[in-house]
Design a protein around this motif. Structure first.
Motif, short mmCIF file in Angstrom:
data_model
loop_
_atom_site.label_atom_id
_atom_site.label_comp_id
_atom_site.label_asym_id
_atom_site.label_seq_id
_atom_site.Cartn_x
_atom_site.Cartn_y
_atom_site.Cartn_z
N LEU A 168 32.98 29.30 28.85
CA LEU A 168 34.43 29.20 29.01
C LEU A 168 34.83 29.87 30.32
CD1 LEU A 168 37.11 28.36 27.56
CD2 LEU A 168 37.26 30.74 26.81
N PRO A 169 35.56 29.18 31.20
CA PRO A 169 35.97 29.78 32.48
C PRO A 169 36.85 31.01 32.27
CG PRO A 169 36.25 27.39 32.53
CD PRO A 169 35.94 27.75 31.11
N ASN A 170 36.83 31.88 33.26
CA ASN A 170 37.58 33.13 33.16
C ASN A 170 39.08 32.89 32.97
OD1 ASN A 170 35.29 34.73 33.50
ND2 ASN A 170 35.46 34.70 35.72
N GLY A 171 39.64 31.91 33.69
CA GLY A 171 41.07 31.65 33.57
C GLY A 171 41.46 31.25 32.16
N GLN A 172 40.68 30.39 31.52
CA GLN A 172 40.97 29.98 30.15
C GLN A 172 40.76 31.13 29.17
OE1 GLN A 172 39.07 26.31 29.00
NE2 GLN A 172 39.34 25.40 31.03
N MET A 173 39.82 32.00 29.49
CA MET A 173 39.60 33.18 28.65
C MET A 173 40.85 34.04 28.60
SD MET A 173 37.57 35.32 26.95
CE MET A 173 39.03 35.82 26.05
N VAL A 174 41.47 34.27 29.75
CA VAL A 174 42.69 35.07 29.80
C VAL A 174 43.82 34.37 29.03
CG1 VAL A 174 44.40 36.13 31.31
CG2 VAL A 174 42.01 36.08 32.00
N GLN A 175 43.92 33.06 29.15
CA GLN A 175 44.96 32.32 28.43
C GLN A 175 44.80 32.45 26.92
OE1 GLN A 175 44.75 28.30 30.17
NE2 GLN A 175 46.76 28.67 31.03
N GLY A 178 48.58 38.15 36.48
CA GLY A 178 47.90 38.61 37.69
C GLY A 178 46.40 38.72 37.49
N LEU A 179 45.99 39.19 36.31
CA LEU A 179 44.56 39.30 36.02
C LEU A 179 43.91 37.92 36.01
CD1 LEU A 179 42.14 41.05 35.16
CD2 LEU A 179 42.87 40.72 32.79
N ARG A 180 44.62 36.94 35.49
CA ARG A 180 44.07 35.58 35.46
C ARG A 180 43.85 35.06 36.88
NH1 ARG A 180 47.31 30.08 34.06
NH2 ARG A 180 45.55 28.65 34.25
N GLU A 181 44.82 35.28 37.77
CA GLU A 181 44.67 34.82 39.15
C GLU A 181 43.45 35.46 39.81
OE1 GLU A 181 48.23 35.55 41.26
OE2 GLU A 181 49.45 34.14 40.10
N THR A 182 43.20 36.72 39.47
CA THR A 182 42.06 37.41 40.08
C THR A 182 40.74 36.94 39.48
OG1 THR A 182 43.44 39.37 40.46
CG2 THR A 182 41.06 39.67 40.54
N LEU A 183 40.68 36.83 38.15
CA LEU A 183 39.41 36.50 37.50
C LEU A 183 38.98 35.06 37.73
CD1 LEU A 183 39.64 38.32 34.04
CD2 LEU A 183 38.26 38.94 36.02
N GLN A 184 39.93 34.15 37.84
CA GLN A 184 39.53 32.75 37.96
C GLN A 184 38.93 32.43 39.33
OE1 GLN A 184 43.01 30.42 37.19
NE2 GLN A 184 44.05 30.97 39.09
N ARG A 185 38.97 33.39 40.26
CA ARG A 185 38.37 33.18 41.57
C ARG A 185 36.93 33.67 41.64
NH1 ARG A 185 43.06 35.79 43.46
NH2 ARG A 185 41.74 37.50 44.20
N ILE A 186 36.49 34.40 40.62
CA ILE A 186 35.15 34.98 40.69
C ILE A 186 34.26 34.32 39.65
CG2 ILE A 186 36.09 37.17 41.50
CD1 ILE A 186 35.64 38.31 38.75
N PRO A 187 32.94 34.38 39.84
CA PRO A 187 32.02 33.75 38.87
C PRO A 187 32.13 34.40 37.49
CG PRO A 187 30.89 34.27 40.94
CD PRO A 187 32.23 34.93 41.01
N ASP A 188 31.86 33.60 36.46
CA ASP A 188 31.94 34.09 35.09
C ASP A 188 30.92 35.20 34.82
OD1 ASP A 188 33.87 32.19 34.81
OD2 ASP A 188 32.59 30.75 33.74
N LEU A 189 29.80 35.17 35.53
CA LEU A 189 28.74 36.15 35.30
C LEU A 189 28.89 37.40 36.15
CD1 LEU A 189 25.63 33.78 35.03
CD2 LEU A 189 27.03 34.74 33.19
N ASP A 190 29.97 37.51 36.90
CA ASP A 190 30.22 38.73 37.66
C ASP A 190 30.34 39.91 36.68
OD1 ASP A 190 31.38 39.85 40.47
OD2 ASP A 190 32.48 40.73 38.79
N PRO A 191 29.73 41.06 36.99
CA PRO A 191 29.78 42.20 36.05
C PRO A 191 31.20 42.61 35.67
CG PRO A 191 28.14 42.60 37.75
CD PRO A 191 28.87 41.36 38.15
#
Length: 249
Positions: A107-114, A144-157
């Protein structure tokens, strides 16, 4: 008169602060409700599309069978009943309830935040007022967290830490709170804190952790931007300088 005036001014200032806090909370709640309505409308569209596809498949299957074997009136009614049953099942399965976000590893980071935002909105009413205030602060920071997370890979620590907080730890905390009977929520633990106090403190800790992750990622972007700017300036800056005027030499 001076003392009375000062007391009145203090009371007015205190009331202004309280009203400002309430306005801020109401603004966060309205924003969260708007995001939830948008998600519900999107989910309704997908549900209707699935129902249409299912009914279409059943209709085509009925026609195909009818071309080979006569199905008669009872067969037609059975097909209609099957279509209605499938449509009802899909409609019910699209309903919302207070449950932890169902998160898959892909699941992509952006959808995770949603999904976490939607979970908080649905769980908020079941929480005590102090916890609702903390949930409002947490919800206000999620766009704001969604905008930040959806730009980075899902496996980023950092993304993995945020995903665990939003999919496991914080929903698990709220679910465990909701499972405690109301008669036992006033009992105090070994640190002389009741269940509501423990909930508020844990929510605040989770909010601060997500804020730290967001700030860390934002500062990493700033550092990368600064490095890129310095590189361009050092690599191409001298080439862009105007050539010396030979007539003055």
């Amino acid at each position: 008169m001076t003392d009375v005036t000062q007391k009145a001014d203090l009371a007015i200032a205190r009331a202004d602060r309280v009203m400002a806090q309430l306005d801020g909370r109401e603004g966060s709640v309205r924003a969260a409700a708007k995001r939830e309505r948008q998600r519900l409308n999107s989910g309704l569209t997908r549900t209707l599309a699935r129902i249409g596809i299912a009914v279409g498949i059943i209709s085509l299957a009925t026609i195909a069978i009818g071309l080979i074997l006569p199905i008669g009136m009872f067969g037609f009614l059975a097909a209609v009943g099957l279509a209605i049953g499938v449509a009802a099942l899909l409609a019910v399965s699209g309903g919302k309830e207070i449950a932890a976000p169902d998160v898959s590893t892909d699941l992509p980071n952006g959808q995770m935040v949603q999904r976490f935002d939607s979970y908080l909105f649905r769980a908020r009413r079941a929480l005590p007022a102090p916890a609702q205030a903390e949930v409002d602060r947490l919800s206000a920071a999620l766009p704001g967290l969604r905008e930040t997370l959806q730009r980075i890979p899902d496996l980023d620590p950092n993304a993995q830490d945020a995903r665990r907080l939003m999919s496991v730890h914080l929903p698990g905390l709220i679910d465990r709170y909701l499972h405690i009977p109301k008669a036992y929520r006033s009992e105090r633990d070994g640190e002389d804190k009741d269940v509501d106090q423990r909930l508020v403190e844990a929510l605040a800790a989770g909010r601060e952790a997500l804020s730290e992750i967001s700030e860390k990622l934002a500062r990493a972007d700033l550092a990368a931007f600064e490095t890129q700017g310095r590189f361009i300036q050092s690599r191409y800056g001298e080439e862009l300088l105007p050539a010396p005027d030979r007539d003055r030499v």
